[in-house]
Design a protein around this motif. Sequence first.
Motif, mmCIF file in Angstrom:
data_model
loop_
_atom_site.group_PDB
_atom_site.id
_atom_site.type_symbol
_atom_site.label_atom_id
_atom_site.label_comp_id
_atom_site.label_asym_id
_atom_site.label_seq_id
_atom_site.Cartn_x
_atom_site.Cartn_y
_atom_site.Cartn_z
ATOM 1 N N ASN A 1 -18.107 -23.016 -42.001
ATOM 2 C CA ASN A 1 -17.843 -22.718 -43.417
ATOM 3 C C ASN A 1 -19.101 -22.220 -44.124
ATOM 4 O OD1 ASN A 1 -15.137 -23.367 -43.239
ATOM 5 N ND2 ASN A 1 -15.430 -25.464 -43.947
ATOM 6 N N ARG A 2 -20.237 -22.701 -43.715
ATOM 7 C CA ARG A 2 -21.493 -22.300 -44.350
ATOM 8 C C ARG A 2 -21.925 -20.895 -43.937
ATOM 9 N NH1 ARG A 2 -25.881 -26.075 -42.899
ATOM 10 N NH2 ARG A 2 -24.632 -27.482 -44.136
ATOM 11 N N ASP B 1 -16.875 -14.849 -43.981
ATOM 12 C CA ASP B 1 -15.819 -13.835 -43.904
ATOM 13 C C ASP B 1 -14.669 -14.285 -43.012
ATOM 14 O OD1 ASP B 1 -17.348 -13.720 -41.586
ATOM 15 O OD2 ASP B 1 -17.041 -11.572 -41.329
ATOM 16 N N ARG B 2 -14.663 -15.557 -42.616
ATOM 17 C CA ARG B 2 -13.615 -16.105 -41.752
ATOM 18 C C ARG B 2 -12.941 -17.274 -42.454
ATOM 19 N NH1 ARG B 2 -12.534 -12.482 -37.985
ATOM 20 N NH2 ARG B 2 -14.266 -12.038 -36.651
ATOM 21 N N ASN B 3 -11.739 -17.600 -41.984
ATOM 22 C CA ASN B 3 -10.995 -18.740 -42.505
ATOM 23 C C ASN B 3 -10.819 -19.781 -41.419
ATOM 24 O OD1 ASN B 3 -10.205 -17.842 -45.259
ATOM 25 N ND2 ASN B 3 -9.191 -16.218 -44.130
ATOM 26 N N ASN B 4 -10.634 -21.023 -41.830
ATOM 27 C CA ASN B 4 -10.288 -22.074 -40.875
ATOM 28 C C ASN B 4 -8.836 -21.885 -40.468
ATOM 29 O OD1 ASN B 4 -12.728 -23.454 -40.843
ATOM 30 N ND2 ASN B 4 -12.242 -24.541 -42.721
ATOM 31 N N VAL C 1 -18.499 -34.360 -34.144
ATOM 32 C CA VAL C 1 -18.958 -33.048 -33.687
ATOM 33 C C VAL C 1 -18.086 -31.930 -34.271
ATOM 34 C CG1 VAL C 1 -19.165 -31.545 -31.666
ATOM 35 C CG2 VAL C 1 -20.084 -33.864 -31.592
ATOM 36 N N LEU C 2 -16.787 -32.104 -34.202
ATOM 37 C CA LEU C 2 -15.896 -31.068 -34.743
ATOM 38 C C LEU C 2 -16.104 -30.912 -36.242
ATOM 39 C CD1 LEU C 2 -12.576 -31.678 -32.780
ATOM 40 C CD2 LEU C 2 -14.281 -29.895 -32.413
ATOM 41 N N ARG C 3 -16.263 -32.025 -36.950
ATOM 42 C CA ARG C 3 -16.487 -31.969 -38.399
ATOM 43 C C ARG C 3 -17.758 -31.171 -38.694
ATOM 44 N NH1 ARG C 3 -14.005 -33.629 -43.306
ATOM 45 N NH2 ARG C 3 -12.781 -34.869 -41.879
ATOM 46 N N ARG C 4 -18.801 -31.410 -37.904
ATOM 47 C CA ARG C 4 -20.068 -30.697 -38.111
ATOM 48 C C ARG C 4 -19.908 -29.209 -37.817
ATOM 49 N NH1 ARG C 4 -23.934 -29.571 -40.986
ATOM 50 N NH2 ARG C 4 -25.923 -29.160 -40.000
ATOM 51 N N LEU C 5 -19.175 -28.873 -36.741
ATOM 52 C CA LEU C 5 -18.921 -27.466 -36.417
ATOM 53 C C LEU C 5 -18.162 -26.768 -37.542
ATOM 54 C CD1 LEU C 5 -17.979 -27.691 -32.637
ATOM 55 C CD2 LEU C 5 -20.025 -26.649 -33.618
ATOM 56 N N ILE C 6 -17.221 -27.460 -38.117
ATOM 57 C CA ILE C 6 -16.454 -26.892 -39.239
ATOM 58 C C ILE C 6 -17.371 -26.652 -40.430
ATOM 59 C CG2 ILE C 6 -14.611 -27.370 -40.908
ATOM 60 C CD1 ILE C 6 -13.273 -29.007 -38.540
ATOM 61 N N GLU C 7 -18.244 -27.602 -40.728
ATOM 62 C CA GLU C 7 -19.192 -27.441 -41.833
ATOM 63 C C GLU C 7 -20.109 -26.244 -41.598
ATOM 64 O OE1 GLU C 7 -21.220 -31.183 -42.015
ATOM 65 O OE2 GLU C 7 -19.459 -32.233 -42.828
ATOM 66 N N ILE C 8 -20.620 -26.118 -40.377
ATOM 67 C CA ILE C 8 -21.500 -24.993 -40.054
ATOM 68 C C ILE C 8 -20.738 -23.673 -40.163
ATOM 69 C CG2 ILE C 8 -22.785 -23.884 -38.175
ATOM 70 C CD1 ILE C 8 -23.534 -26.770 -37.247
#
Length: 189
Positions: free
Chosen positions: A180-181, A185-188, A171-178
């Motif tokens: 980033n997509r 204008d934001r960074n991890n 779930v977290l991996r998917r949230l990160i992908e979304i």
Amino acid sequence: ANILTAKGHNNVVITGGAGTGKTAIVQAVSSGIAAGAYPGLNGRRIVEVSLDHLLKECYTPQDRGVRLGNLFEEAKREDIVLFIDEGHRICGAGGSDNLANAAKPYLTSEELQVILATTTDEFKKYIEQDSAIRRRFEKVCLEEPDAAETEKILNNILLERYPDVKAEPGVLRRLIEIGNRYCRDRNNP
């Protein structure tokens, strides 16, 4: 923490993209100081300074310089490490009335430590242009964490802050992908 305890050049400027964790690192160091993790900083504390609040109702460059000087004197007396987010603002527009000119004499003293946080672009535009200010700070560059590092950070936050919340695998991996997509204008993290 290593830079703050060094002899000479013991002021820090943390640079990186917006949202990469500059303030979080300062908070972590502050917590470490309180926990006794850094013997050279025992008894010290980090205090965040809002330049807007500090300079409220200061209408002349002299007023701003006096106010900043008073802050630095108190920080030295009370053994406080000052943290200024948006630290590039001390350099102003490079004119003779900027705060950097008032700060320079204090920043050469080993009795005062200052941490600035700013974006890489603002560092280049303001701080890098003032060689006297630039050489008074050790620069620490933060890179945006990749997806795997971001996932570890988010897992740690879940464990520490929300121990009753469990994230399904992936779930977290998917949230990160979304993120980033769609949030370019934001960074991890």
